[in-house]
Design an enzyme around this catalytic site. Sequence first.
Site, PDB file in Angstrom:
ATOM      1  N   THR A 136       0.972  -0.899   0.777  1.00  0.00           N
ATOM      2  CA  THR A 136       0.376  -0.059   0.005  1.00  0.00           C
ATOM      3  C   THR A 136       1.331   1.377   0.319  1.00  0.00           C
ATOM      4  OG1 THR A 136      -2.168  -1.050   0.841  1.00  0.00           O
ATOM      5  CG2 THR A 136      -1.706   1.538   1.010  1.00  0.00           C
ATOM      6  N   THR A 158       1.886  -4.319   4.467  1.00  0.00           N
ATOM      7  CA  THR A 158       1.518  -4.195   5.536  1.00  0.00           C
ATOM      8  C   THR A 158       0.983  -5.619   6.027  1.00  0.00           C
ATOM      9  OG1 THR A 158      -0.332  -3.161   5.712  1.00  0.00           O
ATOM     10  CG2 THR A 158       1.631  -2.024   6.461  1.00  0.00           C
ATOM     11  N   ASP A 159       0.417  -6.473   5.316  1.00  0.00           N
ATOM     12  CA  ASP A 159      -0.500  -7.373   5.934  1.00  0.00           C
ATOM     13  C   ASP A 159       0.475  -9.253   6.251  1.00  0.00           C
ATOM     14  OD1 ASP A 159      -2.998  -6.274   4.628  1.00  0.00           O
ATOM     15  OD2 ASP A 159      -3.316  -7.091   3.147  1.00  0.00           O
TER      16      ASP A 159
END
Length: 329
Positions: A12, A92-93
């Site tokens: 992202t 970030t996941d």
Amino acid sequence: MKQIVILATGGTIAGAAPDPRQTAGYRAGALPIQSLMAALPDLGGLATVAGEQLYAIDSKDIAEEHWLILARRVGELAADRQVDGIVVTHGTDTLEETAYFLNLVVRTDKPVVLVGAMRPATALSADGPMNLYAALRTAAADGARGQGVLVVMNDQISAAREVTKRHAGNVATFGPGEFGFLGEVGPAGPVFYRSPTRRHTTASAFDIAAIDRLPAVEIVYGHAGMSPLFVDAAIAGGVAGLVYAGTGDGTIHQAVLASLVAARAAGIAVVRASRTGGGRVVAGAALDDAGLDFVAADTLNPQKARVLLQLGLTQGSARARLQHLFDTH
Ligand code: SIN
């Protein structure tokens, strides 16, 4: 002047959407590293920065090949006398898993800092540029040397082993739970208050130079109404290891215990972790791990237990050795 290299992998932080109000439904990893660097302020005397695009993916799709490519490149850069620190931009996941993997396999004292963002680069109040700036300041800081792989998000510095993503949407999503932040990036720069105690980087039992593939390890999530379906499928599928994300302190539903015992008898390593998000799974406490030939995950969450189990299995599947790795890394 410090020399920092940014390795870009997508996420992202490099996400783009047509509308600045859009914080969902955007394309992760859409923008190249040059765009991210163009959003940085004048770094003054902080560092000279070079950028490299390693790949550009949504981190939900990360595979072991991505970890190996990244770890090798980090290792090469860390061995370069001209390079003082490395920043990795990442979705970030699964950032916490990549950070822990690097923490275990990259042999360097130099700062290695992972950073991401929760809002795409095109959003109102995008958090990426400030996060990247904070990560660069951390990678250039003398206090970051020897701290293991770090994660910098929202002005907070966390240890790779401890940090986890805690919220699906908020910019303050990353935190180290009960352990507390290592430090913060304040107005005058990074400040460290404590250091990780578990083995990492130069003191780790692992070295990326010795690893060319990772064994298959799956996570099975424990829940009410459990059946042995997934454990039996994992055995049939030929996995090398299983992490059981157990209830409470890694307890195992009676409907699945026999299948986990059968898995171990078939040579599959079984690690008990906890799905609770906190606390410790202690070997021999809730279950007779020595008798069952199971391993306890200590304070690692299931996804990080999976990383350590994959690495541990590159050195064999004896319970005592695996438990020692979980007790020390
Ligand atoms: C990803 O993990 O690549 C997408 C989500 C994010 O970076 O926040």
